[in-house]
Design a protein around this motif. Structure first.
Motif: not given
Length: 369
Positions: A340-348
């Protein structure tokens, strides 16, 4: 029943469970919309942009659907409500339950993301760990050198000499971006005209064809933590406590990924997946293309990752949504398997590292000729 070629739908056969279609690693069994848990509750309008991106490079059999998607436009989902999009989907697709060839219907959902890391064009005392372009002789030797051979043998070092793209400050950052397959680099020694560090994207450009081994699993086997505790923060904490063993941990994964540099004109666009279209956070997945062709809508029935708490198991929350199969991965193998692709950055990063969830899958295939 013949096995289909990738990207095509096989002929339908009757089985005791109903009409089914066979793929190289999976069987699809015809289902009803009411069989999809949570189908009525998804924000299906948020899925539409991922479908529109996928239709930029439609697979065989998708020309008619994608022609209508292009006519409606990439923002159509924003102009209508979720119920209208759901009706459109139900009129254009047939759901099929994905199972393994042995009939197993449950599988595994993991997560991935696009790292954002600091780096430099030229090394210094701190930024001493390189990422490389593909070596010139990569396709001539199969498999190519292992990670240890590339770092320790004269032949391996010669293959990478002069192929450095950027230099990072932490060997775990090297491992992180290689596992994820792409990443954004903030170049501290290359400012923009406005004086801020230039941000580039490093895209996947091949690997050394060595088997992938999870360092998290290796650390579990070493007794560093339990499988439930495995995450990137846990791996980093272990590395900080055991600096003399970081090289041993890195060598446990012999696969090395190589990169090519890309401009980043739109920071809101995800990296390009194996389908050749930008990934959409929360709506794109990586699959085994011998189970699900790229460009196919997939209904996921899983749970959201939970923060591990010592001595207790948090109650699961459902993760049920419509996504697009737009990528592949070296560890994404099998019938009921997705990343599952969560995106980018710390939360991802945090969500991707915690995602190890049970999974059921349905593919949506166009109806009609």
């Amino acid at each position: 029943m013949p096995t289909p070629t990738p990207g095509t739908a096989p002929s339908t056969a009757l089985t005791p469970e109903g009409p089914s279609m066979l793929r190289a690693k999976a069987r699809w069994t015809q289902a009803n919309w009411r069989d999809l848990p949570g189908w009525e509750n998804d924000r299906s309008s948020a899925w539409w942009p991922a479908l529109a991106k996928g239709c930029a490079k439609p697979a065989p059999g998708w020309a008619k659907v994608c022609e209508e998607v292009r006519r409606l436009g990439p923002d159509w989902g924003q102009r209508v409500d979720d119920g209208f999009v759901r009706q459109w989907v139900e009129s254009h697709f047939q759901p099929w339950r994905v199972t393994a060839l042995d009939g197993a219907s449950s599988g595994l959902l993991t997560g991935y993301f696009e790292p954002l890391l600091e780096g430099r064009r030229k090394p210094d005392a701190r930024f001493a760990y390189p990422l490389h372009r593909a070596p010139a002789g990569l396709g001539q030797r199969k498999p190519f050198f292992t990670r240890s051979e590339l770092e320790s043998t004269p032949e391996g070092r010669a293959a990478l000499a002069g192929r450095e793209v950027v230099w990072l400050a932490d060997p775990l950052d090297v491992l992180l971006i290689q596992v994820q397959g792409s990443g954004r680099i903030r170049l501290l020694d290359e400012p923009t005209p406005q004086g801020a560090p230039k941000v580039i994207r490093l895209a996947f450009a091949g690997h050394n064809e060595q088997p992938y081994t999870s360092v998290a699993r290796w650390l579990v086997d070493q007794g560093a933590f339990t499988l439930e505790q495995a995450s990137w923060p846990a791996i980093r904490n272990w590395a900080q406590a055991n600096p003399a063993r970081v090289g041993e941990m890195m060598a446990a994964n012999p696969r090395v990924v190589f990169f090519r540099e890309e401009a980043l004109p739109d920071p809101e666009l995800g990296p390009s997946g194996a389908q050749g279209v930008p990934l959409t956070p929360g709506r794109s997945i990586a699959v085994d293309r011998d189970s699900v062709p790229l460009g196919t809508p997939v209904w996921l029935d899983s749970t959201l990752p939970q923060t591990w708490v010592a001595g207790s198991v948090p109650p699961p929350s459902p993760l049920r949504r419509l996504v697009m199969a737009q990528d592949t991965g070296g560890a994404i193998l099998g019938a009921v398997r997705a990343d599952f692709f969560w995106g980018w950055g710390d939360e991802a990063l945090a969500q991707a590292g915690r995602t190890k969830q049970p999974l059921a899958m349905w593919v949506l295939w166009p109806v009609g000729p």
